[in-house]
Design a protein around this motif. Structure first.
Motif, PDB file in Angstrom:
ATOM      1  N   THR A 166       0.853  -1.183   0.000  1.00 46.90           N
ATOM      2  CA  THR A 166       0.000   0.000   0.000  1.00 46.90           C
ATOM      3  C   THR A 166       0.892   1.236   0.000  1.00 46.90           C
ATOM      4  OG1 THR A 166      -1.763  -1.143   1.191  1.00 46.90           O
ATOM      5  CG2 THR A 166      -1.795   1.256   1.244  1.00 46.90           C
ATOM      6  N   VAL A 167       0.560   2.207  -0.859  1.00 50.70           N
ATOM      7  CA  VAL A 167       1.358   3.421  -0.965  1.00 50.70           C
ATOM      8  C   VAL A 167       0.491   4.637  -0.675  1.00 50.70           C
ATOM      9  CG1 VAL A 167       2.891   2.352  -2.647  1.00 50.70           C
ATOM     10  CG2 VAL A 167       0.942   3.699  -3.450  1.00 50.70           C
ATOM     11  N   HIS A 168       1.156   5.730  -0.306  1.00 50.86           N
ATOM     12  CA  HIS A 168       0.456   6.987  -0.026  1.00 50.86           C
ATOM     13  C   HIS A 168       0.183   7.732  -1.323  1.00 50.86           C
ATOM     14  CE1 HIS A 168      -0.787  10.591   2.053  1.00 50.86           C
ATOM     15  NE2 HIS A 168       0.098  11.303   1.388  1.00 50.86           N
ATOM     16  N   VAL A 169      -0.998   8.368  -1.406  1.00 47.96           N
ATOM     17  CA  VAL A 169      -1.379   9.175  -2.565  1.00 47.96           C
ATOM     18  C   VAL A 169      -1.563  10.616  -2.093  1.00 47.96           C
ATOM     19  CG1 VAL A 169      -2.993   9.476  -4.473  1.00 47.96           C
ATOM     20  CG2 VAL A 169      -2.563   7.185  -3.558  1.00 47.96           C
ATOM     21  N   SER A 170      -0.664  11.502  -2.487  1.00 42.93           N
ATOM     22  CA  SER A 170      -0.730  12.901  -2.065  1.00 42.93           C
ATOM     23  C   SER A 170      -1.541  13.697  -3.075  1.00 42.93           C
ATOM     24  CB  SER A 170       0.679  13.486  -1.933  1.00 42.93           C
ATOM     25  OG  SER A 170       0.616  14.800  -1.422  1.00 42.93           O
ATOM     26  N   ASN A 171      -2.846  13.437  -3.096  1.00 46.26           N
ATOM     27  CA  ASN A 171      -3.732  14.113  -4.038  1.00 46.26           C
ATOM     28  C   ASN A 171      -5.155  14.022  -3.498  1.00 46.26           C
ATOM     29  OD1 ASN A 171      -5.402  14.749  -6.356  1.00 46.26           O
ATOM     30  ND2 ASN A 171      -3.617  14.372  -7.642  1.00 46.26           N
ATOM     31  N   THR A 172      -5.784  15.175  -3.286  1.00 42.61           N
ATOM     32  CA  THR A 172      -7.144  15.189  -2.739  1.00 42.61           C
ATOM     33  C   THR A 172      -8.212  15.224  -3.823  1.00 42.61           C
ATOM     34  OG1 THR A 172      -7.153  17.606  -2.582  1.00 42.61           O
ATOM     35  CG2 THR A 172      -6.356  16.393  -0.664  1.00 42.61           C
ATOM     36  N   HIS A 209       3.289   4.510   5.565  1.00 42.90           N
ATOM     37  CA  HIS A 209       3.587   3.940   4.253  1.00 42.90           C
ATOM     38  C   HIS A 209       4.846   4.608   3.705  1.00 42.90           C
ATOM     39  CE1 HIS A 209      -0.292   1.989   4.437  1.00 42.90           C
ATOM     40  NE2 HIS A 209      -0.872   3.155   4.641  1.00 42.90           N
ATOM     41  N   ALA A 210       5.856   3.821   3.459  1.00 45.93           N
ATOM     42  CA  ALA A 210       7.157   4.362   3.058  1.00 45.93           C
ATOM     43  C   ALA A 210       7.167   4.871   1.628  1.00 45.93           C
ATOM     44  CB  ALA A 210       8.236   3.293   3.233  1.00 45.93           C
ATOM     45  N   TYR A 211       6.289   4.344   0.793  1.00 48.95           N
ATOM     46  CA  TYR A 211       6.287   4.721  -0.620  1.00 48.95           C
ATOM     47  C   TYR A 211       5.159   5.699  -0.932  1.00 48.95           C
ATOM     48  CZ  TYR A 211       9.622   0.997  -1.711  1.00 48.95           C
ATOM     49  OH  TYR A 211      10.751   0.197  -1.770  1.00 48.95           O
ATOM     50  N   SER A 212       5.430   6.602  -1.884  1.00 43.46           N
ATOM     51  CA  SER A 212       4.426   7.550  -2.374  1.00 43.46           C
ATOM     52  C   SER A 212       4.319   7.432  -3.884  1.00 43.46           C
ATOM     53  CB  SER A 212       4.807   8.993  -2.018  1.00 43.46           C
ATOM     54  OG  SER A 212       4.760   9.198  -0.624  1.00 43.46           O
ATOM     55  N   TRP A 213       3.101   7.520  -4.373  1.00 49.58           N
ATOM     56  CA  TRP A 213       2.827   7.491  -5.810  1.00 49.58           C
ATOM     57  C   TRP A 213       3.138   8.877  -6.371  1.00 49.58           C
ATOM     58  CZ3 TRP A 213      -2.827   6.181  -7.755  1.00 49.58           C
ATOM     59  CH2 TRP A 213      -2.862   6.201  -9.158  1.00 49.58           C
ATOM     60  N   GLU A 214       4.104   8.934  -7.286  1.00 47.52           N
ATOM     61  CA  GLU A 214       4.525  10.198  -7.872  1.00 47.52           C
ATOM     62  C   GLU A 214       4.013  10.370  -9.308  1.00 47.52           C
ATOM     63  OE1 GLU A 214       6.124  12.590  -6.389  1.00 47.52           O
ATOM     64  OE2 GLU A 214       6.931  11.663  -4.588  1.00 47.52           O
ATOM     65  N   LEU A 215       4.235   9.358 -10.140  1.00 49.35           N
ATOM     66  CA  LEU A 215       3.914   9.441 -11.567  1.00 49.35           C
ATOM     67  C   LEU A 215       3.072   8.264 -12.011  1.00 49.35           C
ATOM     68  CD1 LEU A 215       7.314  10.271 -13.348  1.00 49.35           C
ATOM     69  CD2 LEU A 215       5.377  11.816 -13.099  1.00 49.35           C
ATOM     70  N   THR A 216       2.265   8.508 -13.022  1.00 45.29           N
ATOM     71  CA  THR A 216       1.610   7.434 -13.772  1.00 45.29           C
ATOM     72  C   THR A 216       2.171   7.445 -15.187  1.00 45.29           C
ATOM     73  OG1 THR A 216      -0.455   7.680 -12.530  1.00 45.29           O
ATOM     74  CG2 THR A 216      -0.576   6.521 -14.641  1.00 45.29           C
ATOM     75  N   GLN A 217       2.484   6.269 -15.691  1.00 42.21           N
ATOM     76  CA  GLN A 217       2.857   6.108 -17.091  1.00 42.21           C
ATOM     77  C   GLN A 217       1.747   5.300 -17.744  1.00 42.21           C
ATOM     78  OE1 GLN A 217       6.694   4.303 -17.671  1.00 42.21           O
ATOM     79  NE2 GLN A 217       6.662   4.555 -19.890  1.00 42.21           N
ATOM     80  N   THR A 218       0.957   5.971 -18.588  1.00 37.78           N
ATOM     81  CA  THR A 218      -0.248   5.349 -19.121  1.00 37.78           C
ATOM     82  C   THR A 218       0.075   4.382 -20.264  1.00 37.78           C
ATOM     83  OG1 THR A 218      -0.680   7.012 -20.815  1.00 37.78           O
ATOM     84  CG2 THR A 218      -1.471   7.478 -18.584  1.00 37.78           C
ATOM     85  N   SER A 219      -0.944   3.667 -20.707  1.00 39.50           N
ATOM     86  CA  SER A 219      -0.769   2.727 -21.814  1.00 39.50           C
ATOM     87  C   SER A 219      -0.424   3.449 -23.112  1.00 39.50           C
ATOM     88  CB  SER A 219      -2.051   1.899 -22.010  1.00 39.50           C
ATOM     89  OG  SER A 219      -3.158   2.744 -22.267  1.00 39.50           O
ATOM     90  N   THR A 220      -0.747   4.756 -23.191  1.00 40.19           N
ATOM     91  CA  THR A 220      -0.389   5.559 -24.365  1.00 40.19           C
ATOM     92  C   THR A 220       0.943   6.282 -24.171  1.00 40.19           C
ATOM     93  OG1 THR A 220      -1.725   7.388 -23.492  1.00 40.19           O
ATOM     94  CG2 THR A 220      -2.789   5.888 -25.059  1.00 40.19           C
ATOM     95  N   SER A 258      10.524   7.022   1.248  1.00 41.46           N
ATOM     96  CA  SER A 258      10.942   7.830   2.385  1.00 41.46           C
ATOM     97  C   SER A 258      11.492   6.931   3.490  1.00 41.46           C
ATOM     98  CB  SER A 258       9.757   8.638   2.932  1.00 41.46           C
ATOM     99  OG  SER A 258      10.108   9.297   4.131  1.00 41.46           O
ATOM    100  N   ASP A 259      12.573   7.390   4.111  1.00 39.29           N
ATOM    101  CA  ASP A 259      13.165   6.659   5.235  1.00 39.29           C
ATOM    102  C   ASP A 259      12.616   7.123   6.583  1.00 39.29           C
ATOM    103  OD1 ASP A 259      14.859   5.066   3.647  1.00 39.29           O
ATOM    104  OD2 ASP A 259      16.329   6.696   3.507  1.00 39.29           O
ATOM    105  N   ASN A 260      11.629   8.022   6.555  1.00 40.97           N
ATOM    106  CA  ASN A 260      11.070   8.557   7.788  1.00 40.97           C
ATOM    107  C   ASN A 260      10.358   7.432   8.552  1.00 40.97           C
ATOM    108  OD1 ASN A 260       9.705   9.869   9.823  1.00 40.97           O
ATOM    109  ND2 ASN A 260       8.861  11.474   8.512  1.00 40.97           N
ATOM    110  N   PRO A 261      10.843   7.062   9.747  1.00 34.47           N
ATOM    111  CA  PRO A 261      10.239   5.954  10.488  1.00 34.47           C
ATOM    112  C   PRO A 261       8.832   6.249  10.998  1.00 34.47           C
ATOM    113  CG  PRO A 261      11.869   7.070  11.842  1.00 34.47           C
ATOM    114  CD  PRO A 261      11.981   7.663  10.470  1.00 34.47           C
ATOM    115  N   LYS A 262       8.426   7.525  11.008  1.00 34.57           N
ATOM    116  CA  LYS A 262       7.104   7.896  11.503  1.00 34.57           C
ATOM    117  C   LYS A 262       6.012   7.694  10.445  1.00 34.57           C
ATOM    118  CE  LYS A 262       8.842  11.307  14.831  1.00 34.57           C
ATOM    119  NZ  LYS A 262       8.777  12.728  15.283  1.00 34.57           N
ATOM    120  N   ARG A 263       6.409   7.482   9.208  1.00 37.81           N
ATOM    121  CA  ARG A 263       5.422   7.287   8.151  1.00 37.81           C
ATOM    122  C   ARG A 263       4.865   5.875   8.191  1.00 37.81           C
ATOM    123  NH1 ARG A 263       6.246  10.014   2.403  1.00 37.81           N
ATOM    124  NH2 ARG A 263       4.973   8.163   1.996  1.00 37.81           N
TER     125      ARG A 263
END
Length: 238
Positions: free
Chosen positions: A32-38, A63-74, A56-61
């Motif tokens: 499970t990853v974090h999504v920074s988008n409302t 979920h360590a991973y965040s979704w940054e980019l999408t690469q679409t089928s196109t 992120s190496d922040n132990p307080k998080r």
């Protein structure tokens, strides 16, 4: 903007609860990853798309991973992390790469202003010219296969407030700017999404009549490097 360490690829399973998504990593593990988008993120990720994650190496998080980019089928790249819009704009402002906004000596982030108790994304100041208030909006909604981008992707009461504030800034004799940061490589022009938020579209037209300046700049996006410097047309809606 370069990512260190590099972004990691994964396959999107689904987004849920707004801020969470499940993905499958290259090694086959599901996390499970974090999504920074409302926002609605319409068209920004379908099951099976390749997504690119920061770590992120922040132990307080949780979920360590965040979704940054999408690469679409196109093979379009879309930045879904809305925090990046302001980072890219700031980088471009400091490098004097946004032609209409060059030459200011000082930049202040999140400055308080306005009758509705707002914060402007960037306040540009210089002793020899009027203060410049810059509000940034991230554009990721591609309306068709012809490059038409729209904003917003959902009703935005906050965005409506910002337009009212910018109109008042301009009326006070200062400079007011709405800057659309286009974070979808398939978008070549931007318009208000009248069918999504007609009030926002009406306020855009009022802002233009009042003298608020509106610009759109497109980001170059890959999994390794992001840069905002390409002006594209902003086309008002009637």
């Amino acid at each position: 903007m370069n990512f260190t360490p590099p972004l990691q690829p994964a396959t999107l399973i689904e987004r849920y609860k707004r801020f969470l998504a499940d993905v499958t990593l290259a090694d086959g593990n599901t996390i499970t990853v974090h999504v920074s988008n409302t926002g609605a993120m319409t068209g920004c990720g379908s099951p099976g798309d390749t997504v690119w994650l920061s770590h992120s190496d922040n132990p307080k998080r949780k979920h360590a991973y965040s979704w940054e980019l999408t690469q679409t089928s196109t093979q379009h790249f879309i930045c879904v992390n809305t925090i990046r819009a302001n980072q890219l704009v700031e980088q471009a402002l400091l490098a004097d790469e946004l032609a209409p906004l060059t030459g200011y000596r000082h930049l202040k982030r999140e400055a308080k202003y306005g009758e509705e108790k707002s914060r402007i994304d960037f306040l540009l100041t210089d002793p020899e010219r009027a203060d410049c208030y810059v509000e940034v909006k991230s554009v990721t909604l591609l309306a068709d296969n012809q490059g038409q981008g729209l904003f917003p992707d959902a009703v935005t009461v906050r965005g409506q407030k910002h337009l009212r504030e910018l109109i008042k800034v301009k009326q006070s004799g200062k400079r007011a700017v709405l800057l659309f940061a286009v974070l979808h490589t398939g978008i070549d022009r931007v318009s208000p999404a009248k069918l999504v938020d007609s009030v926002y579209t009406d306020l855009i037209n009022q802002a233009l009549m009042a003298g608020v300046e509106i610009f759109a700049y497109k980001a170059q996006l890959t999994e390794t490097n992001w840069h905002l410097s390409q002006p594209i047309p902003f086309i008002p809606s009637k």
